[in-house]
Design a protein around this motif. Structure first.
Motif, short mmCIF file in Angstrom:
data_model
loop_
_atom_site.label_atom_id
_atom_site.label_comp_id
_atom_site.label_asym_id
_atom_site.label_seq_id
_atom_site.Cartn_x
_atom_site.Cartn_y
_atom_site.Cartn_z
N SER A 106 74.32 9.15 -0.07
CA SER A 106 73.52 10.21 -1.20
C SER A 106 73.73 11.25 0.28
N LEU B 230 70.36 8.61 -8.19
CA LEU B 230 71.12 6.27 -8.73
C LEU B 230 69.98 5.84 -8.66
N ALA C 114 79.34 4.82 -6.80
CA ALA C 114 77.73 4.51 -5.82
C ALA C 114 76.93 4.44 -7.24
N LEU D 201 70.70 -1.49 -4.04
CA LEU D 201 70.35 -0.29 -4.63
C LEU D 201 70.13 0.91 -3.19
N ALA E 246 74.85 1.71 -9.34
CA ALA E 246 73.82 1.57 -9.22
C ALA E 246 74.08 1.40 -11.34
N VAL F 299 69.50 10.15 -3.70
CA VAL F 299 68.74 8.84 -3.91
C VAL F 299 68.29 8.64 -4.90
N ALA G 125 72.58 3.92 -1.72
CA ALA G 125 71.77 4.46 -2.26
C ALA G 125 71.78 5.71 -1.37
#
Length: 405
Positions: free
Chosen positions: A201, A112, A150, A193, A154, A109, A197
């Motif tokens: 993750s 990202l 992701a 996000l 991001a 996380v 995220a």
């Protein structure tokens, strides 16, 4: 010349859609399919439909005269940032990242989040490649496709609210849109996000957990760190200076790409760039340029009436259709809330691996990501986040459109 219509749909669109379907199904032959699609579209335009700029070879030449700067910039940036990512990998910083990131699912996380922040002031291609390079090291070389999606999301989300973070937002800035109007895109981008995220993750942590401790005895190679910093700072300075002082120059020269390559070549005597990356990167780059060129040839003369519904739809369209001509048409039409449009066309391309230049760059690094089925299956959280965050922004900020032009 008379365009051919099939059930009221111009044949151009059918050929382009067939190309995208071919890319989606035969993902091991994407370059060949993209080039075949481009040749077919160009042949049809030459023989039947003509171009916006005229008919025949002269019409094609005039069209490419208008598009070449965009294509050259994409080519130079994708090729150049691949070398930058190699410098970054060999600097030793990616190996040090386990010491900075949390040991469990919160580590991915945080990574990202770093990609998001980097993309707010760097090109989103560079941010995505840096994130991918760090991921390769901290996850022992095994990166889940959902997490690859992701990283792309991001980088695109981080660039959506900054006029120097994405080509589309820079186009808005050049056209006279206030950077503050674009800035509100971060309302949706930050929410998106937060939404994608965590599941991405968790996917990654289950697939290949983050390295808990950095290897001992590592040494940072500061010369390579300096080269990476020089490239990024020069790119940022060139982007800001050209937009503020010499905006007309951006229509006549690929300023950003040339700047990146100038620094790469100047610093080459200090540390040799990883030239061996160029053949594979070249193939991925030509694939994207073929799709972008084919998209620019589509007979899209106007968009539906400007509204938040149209902006929402453009985000989904940009997953398969180049967002640069979409943005140009929206600027010509006017009547949009530019923060919503920046978020939609900037972030929307993340839903497909070939929907943005950042996605193509990442899949050059991780070829297993070149599967639409796998990207949609494992990156489902990106599309869900796009949809929910758009309506959250609509509720929190409201739709405040500019005047039609």
């Amino acid at each position: 010349m008379t365009p051919i219509l099939i059930l009221g749909i111009p044949l151009d669109f059918i050929l382009f859609a067939a190309t995208l379907v071919g890319v989606a199904i035969f993902h091991r032959h994407t370059l060949l399919i993209a080039l075949a699609g481009l040749v077919t579209v160009v042949g049809y335009k030459l023989a039947f439909a003509g171009f916006k700029t005229g008919v025949g070879l002269s019409g094609l030449a005039l069209h490419m005269q208008h598009e070449w700067v965009t294509l050259a910039n994409l080519f130079l940036l994708l090729m150049g940032f691949a070398l930058l990512s190699a410098h970054f990998e060999k600097s030793g910083i990616p190996d040090e990242m386990p010491a900075l990131l949390p040991d469990d699912w919160k580590g991915p996380v945080v990574l990202l989040g770093l990609v998001f922040v980097l993309s707010s002031f760097l090109d989103n291609i560079a941010a995505a490649l840096i994130g991918g390079m760090v991921a390769r090291h901290v996850f022992r070389g095994r990166v889940h496709i959902g997490y690859l999606a992701a990283i792309v999301a991001a980088s695109n989300a981080g660039g959506s609210g900054s006029v120097v973070g994405d080509t589309t937002t820079t186009m808005m800035w050049i056209a006279g849109v206030s950077p503050l109007s674009v800035l509100e895109a971060y309302v949706a981008a930050v929410i998106a996000l937060a939404l994608f995220a965590v599941p991405a993750s968790i996917q990654q942590q289950k697939f290949s957990p983050i390295v808990k401790n950095a290897p001992k005895g590592l040494q940072i190679e500061w010369v390579r760190v300096g080269i990476v910093a020089a490239i990024l700072i020069a790119a940022l300075a060139a982007n800001v200076t050209a937009n503020m002082k010499f905006p007309a120059l951006l229509d006549h020269a690929p300023v950003l790409g040339l700047t990146v390559w100038a620094v790469i070549l100047i610093t080459a005597p200090l540390r040799r760039p990883d030239w061996e990356l160029m053949p594979a990167t070249f193939k991925g780059t030509i694939f994207l340029l073929a799709l972008v060129t084919a998209a620019s040839l589509m007979p899209v003369e106007e968009l539906p009436a400007a509204s938040w519904q149209t902006a929402l739809g453009l985000g989904f369209v940009s997953a398969g259709f180049d967002n640069i001509p979409l943005t140009a048409l929206a600027l010509k039409q006017g009547g949009y809330d530019w923060g919503f449009l920046a978020y939609a066309v900037g972030f929307g391309g993340s839903m497909m691996w070939f929907g943005s230049s950042a996605g193509v760059a990442i899949t050059n690094m991780f070829p297993e990501g070149k599967s639409v089925v796998m990207w949609l299956r494992h990156g489902w959280h990106v599309g869900v986040a796009y949809f929910i965050a758009f309506f959250a922004m609509l509720l929190l900020v409201g739709w405040h459109p500019d005047l039609p032009r």
